[in-house]
Design an enzyme around this catalytic site. Sequence first.
Site, PDB file in Angstrom:
ATOM      1  N   ASP A   1       0.893  -1.553  -0.128  1.00 12.21           N
ATOM      2  CA  ASP A   1      -0.575   0.173   0.361  1.00 12.21           C
ATOM      3  C   ASP A   1       0.865   1.281  -0.478  1.00 12.21           C
ATOM      4  OD1 ASP A   1      -2.384   1.487   0.300  1.00 12.21           O
ATOM      5  OD2 ASP A   1      -2.725   1.580   2.353  1.00 12.21           O
ATOM      6  N   TYR A   2       1.611   1.080  -0.764  1.00 10.76           N
ATOM      7  CA  TYR A   2       2.458   2.125  -1.045  1.00 10.76           C
ATOM      8  C   TYR A   2       2.726   2.908  -1.927  1.00 10.76           C
ATOM      9  CZ  TYR A   2       6.381   0.470   2.265  1.00 10.76           C
ATOM     10  OH  TYR A   2       7.074  -0.318   3.737  1.00 10.76           O
TER      11      TYR A   2
END
Length: 676
Positions: free
Chosen positions: A350-351
Amino acid sequence: MPTLRTTAQRLGTATALALCLTPLPLLAQDQDASSAQESTSSQDSSKQASSESIPLVPGTPTWDSFHGQLNAQKYSPLDQINSDNVGDLEKVWEVHTGDVSDGSGDLPPTVWSATPVFANDTLYIGTPFYRILALDPATGEQKWSFDTESTLEAMTQPALKSRGVAYWEADDPVEGESCQKIVYLGTMDAQLFAVDADTGEKCTSFADNGVLDVNQWNDTHDKWPLSLLQPPTVVGDHLILGWAGKDWAFEQAPPGTVFSINARTGEREWSFNALSDEMREKSGTANVWTHMSADEENGLVYLPISSPSPNYWGGNRTEDVPLATSTTALDVDTGEVVWSRQWVHHDVWDYDINAAPTLMDITVDGEEIPALIQATKQGFLFVVNRLTGEDVWPIEERPVPQGDGSVKGEEYADTQPFPTKPAPLLDQSEKPKIWKLADVVGGGECSALWDDLTYEGMYTPPTTQGEGALAYPDSAGGVQWGGVAFDPVSQTAIVNTSHIVQYVKLYERDAYEKADSGSGNESGFAPQTGAPYGMRLEVARNWLGMPCWEPPFGEVVALDMKTGDVKWRRPIGSSQQYGFFMPESWGSPTIGGPAVTAGNLVFIGASMDAKLRAYSLDSGEELWEDQAEAPAVANPAVYEYEGREYVAFVAGGNSILKDQVGDQVVVYALPEDEDE
């Protein structure tokens, strides 16, 4: 190659030649890029760029958008308030909007991150109850207000959220006609409102009587509305529109389409998709949920693109997805890809790229470079040529961990890009050191947790084993949506960063159903429905809530962009627990960004202690502070009105920092006898 032909006409022969020589990966693998575009209006692709130069840095003080200016520099040339007199700043007015909730009643809590927008001799504010306020910039007196009467439900987020309004005005206003200046506000249920900036009346010629239903284009995996929490990015007569969704919820989700809307009429001009048609069917998101930046002279808009779904398992998307988790430059008139750089391959952390890249002209080794700097959740600062996407300082592909084999169906990327300059804002190469104080108070709880967490450095994949994998920095981000500020005179970049340790664990479906105990804002359990794994993300704390890792927990950093080296860095703010403030040397996690001025000042809120601060741009020395009623998680605004310089903050709070909300707009200036 249509993309390059269009680019040649817009940017000129020299720049087009540079693009032709750019390595193929920078061109976003043309086949995927072109198939991901949908042109919905007849654009004149042979349109020549305007002969009138549009400077990257506006020639007059400007704060008419989310990041102050389209270049996202958050820079003001005003110097009436400066490092010598900023200690004399006084509060000249404040307004409480009334649009606030702590979640204890019938309404969800509010998260308010709206940058005040100064335009048309007015300060425009968008609230988390989806109202627009037009305020006198000198007194705060209300000129008009507009209520969208939107449904106040947390449809895609755990709270009612708004990052404010956007402003547009015609280059050729027609005298006597309304809506030659327009303020736009989006809502969580995907409605975009356009109102006359002078009167607050709806612009009936825009879309359907002043309201555009963006959800009409939500045609794939329609699991939530395309929430318009971030104001549009206004480039000429284009409204470039991204949207927010629901993190960690589904394997298949709405794919992240970006829309170009005509600012006058609401007509859709073009659409851009980061995912291929095949990937859209089995995955989703890779949306743009934050603001964008633009180089108007060169006709480019820059998209910070998020990760595909689901966030923490990628077995459904093992093929290359080159535009996901990237910075992608589009031709603003056509939506065609000019170049793209992917910052995380096969993103299962989830970057999201969560901040607009900051555009800047810098001098490196005697060469003037049209650059941009992209800050990331990982605490990386990638610097590339904004016209071609080529490295300014080398960006290296380095081997990364391949997991422990506990997660089925995964095919992790062999390498990830690492910048060589500037250096990472925090050291992710080894497990963060345990904070001895927290470990002692917790009876060794932190040490036990560290022993049960996998960590092989940055990009350790999620696991089903033990307590999971340590995530540093975490999903909330080393740098959040406030992004990087830039002083174009000294070529100094300013960025605030959080140092937060979390840990993520995957659960096979049956185990997840037994383990699920709810979630909070950016933490807790999430189902990833449709995927074989649900997940849990937690902050690494002891029983008393103390962070298990060593401080500082947040810093503000100044970088010399001529060399890429750090000029100074210092902790920012104070952390707070149970009503007690910790020493400022420990710093605070931060949300929200800085503003920088020609007065050699950095203004910022962003910290847990709800204070507003000014630092010396030269040295980092704290020169002024004041207390707000809640953390100011919005970027500040700096403007001039009738010869007086003002600094405006919105203090609204965000539960990621702490459970303190506010509805305060507070504005500062020098005493009138001093600023004459």
